[in-house]
Design a protein around this motif. Structure first.
Motif, short mmCIF file in Angstrom:
data_model
loop_
_atom_site.label_atom_id
_atom_site.label_comp_id
_atom_site.label_asym_id
_atom_site.label_seq_id
_atom_site.Cartn_x
_atom_site.Cartn_y
_atom_site.Cartn_z
N GLU A 1 0.83 -1.21 0.00
CA GLU A 1 0.00 0.00 0.00
C GLU A 1 0.86 1.26 0.00
O GLU A 1 0.54 2.24 -0.69
N PHE B 1 0.98 4.13 -2.97
CA PHE B 1 0.87 5.55 -2.67
C PHE B 1 2.05 6.32 -3.23
O PHE B 1 1.89 7.36 -3.90
N VAL C 1 -3.93 11.87 -3.38
CA VAL C 1 -4.14 10.45 -3.09
C VAL C 1 -5.01 10.33 -1.85
O VAL C 1 -4.66 10.80 -0.77
N PRO D 1 -7.11 7.89 0.81
CA PRO D 1 -7.23 6.52 1.32
C PRO D 1 -8.67 6.04 1.24
O PRO D 1 -9.61 6.77 1.57
N ALA E 1 -6.02 1.56 1.91
CA ALA E 1 -5.07 1.84 2.99
C ALA E 1 -5.40 1.01 4.24
O ALA E 1 -5.04 1.38 5.35
N PHE F 1 -2.16 7.79 4.52
CA PHE F 1 -1.17 8.37 3.62
C PHE F 1 -0.59 9.69 4.12
O PHE F 1 0.61 9.94 4.00
#
Length: 324
Positions: A37, A41, A275, A277, A305, A315
């Motif tokens: 993950e 990201f 980005v 989650p 996430a 993130f």
């Protein structure tokens, strides 16, 4: 001379530090999926070179080797740390070449992990950034600014006895102004249920443009719906010239039958991408669409996430941008 203010996250970045899961004893069975993950990201932020330089920070040689293999597009920096939450332990940048370093006590003494209290200084040195030490406890995820001097935070965290017991509200405001150049503080109340950070604001309220603040709006079965409503009310009665933008909430997210502090607000604003989650919740697509409207000039990406969240964040929590 005017005080330097941390640039807004949507300002241009030269690079970003991202923590890479390194300690198997902390992550257990989640370490490999959490690494996947994190790399997804990082790839979205890098955007095939159209975004920003990504620096994956690994705590030991084995983790650094794994990061290099999984993310050949990224630089890898080996610096010992306790865990990956560089938003809280890293330096807070106030310009391209200057940063502020704050005390870190494991989110009020909950997690005392070797290296977390010094990683900020070492990251600054790795980039030859001039870093000024400030003599009080502050985590980066506890504040969010719009680049003009306006900052939002929560009483649950900044006024918590486990951070700076000798400092009251007026003292904290003065230090935010003195050390980070903020001119106006918006105080919210509590953060998310079961958030071990004691209510970090980057899970409930984020600036998305100067004077424009996003806050979720949950249904009544959402464990945090009242938190969101009270936060919005605080903003409306703060006297600040702020436009509120309401966005979806992931609602009730469970792990092992326990409510976890899942939030779409823990998004990261990169040069090319935003980005967000996501968690396999019914409102995932609606949240990504909402942020796409808010950030029309950036590619808005929703990425799972779930495994990063087992460590307590997402993130935004694992990243710290370097202005460019």
């Amino acid at each position: 001379m005017a005080k330097l203010i941390p640039p807004a996250e949507w300002a241009h970045h030269k690079a970003v530090w991202i923590g890479f899961p390194s300690h198997a004893e902390l992550w257990l069975d989640d370490i490999e999926p959490a690494r996947a993950e994190v790399v997804a990201f990082a790839s979205a932020v890098h955007a095939d070179g159209a975004g920003e330089k990504v620096i994956l920070v690994a705590a030991d040689a084995d983790a650094a080797d794994a990061a290099s293999k999984l993310a050949p597009f990224a630089d890898v920096l080996l610096e010992p740390f306790g865990d990956i939450w560089l938003r809280d332990t890293g330096p807070i940048m106030v310009s391209k070449t200057e940063a502020r370093l704050f005390g870190f006590n494991g989110w009020g003494g909950k997690y005392d992990l070797p290296g977390d209290d010094t990683i900020g200084e070492r990251l600054a040195k790795s980039r030859r950034i001039e870093a000024e030490a400030c003599d009080w406890i502050l985590e980066g995820g506890a504040i969010d600014g719009d680049g003009t001097g306006l900052v939002v935070t929560t009483e649950q965290c900044l006024l918590n006895y486990n951070r700076n017991p000798g400092l009251g509200r007026d003292d904290i405001v003065q230090r935010l102004k003195q050390d980070l150049g903020f001119s106006q503080v918006i105080w919210l109340g509590n953060g998310l249920l079961n958030d071990h950070t004691d209510g970090h604001v980057d899970n409930i309220a984020r600036f998305v443009a100067p004077g424009r603040l996003a806050i979720p709006e949950g249904a009544e079965n959402d464990p945090n719906w009242r938190v969101y409503q009270l936060a919005a009310e605080r903003v409306r009665f703060s006297g600040a010239d702020v436009e509120l933008v309401r966005v979806p909430s992931p609602g009730r997210i469970l792990r092992d039958e326990e409510i976890v502090p899942a939030s779409y607000m823990n998004f990261y604003i990169g040069n090319a991408s935003v980005v967000v989650p996501i968690y396999g919740a019914p409102d995932d697509e609606a949240a990504v669409a909402a942020f796409a409207e808010i950030f029309p000039t950036r590619n808005v990406v929703g990425l799972r996430a779930d495994h990063i969240l087992t460590g307590g964040g997402s993130f935004h929590c694992i990243s710290q941008q370097i202005p460019g």
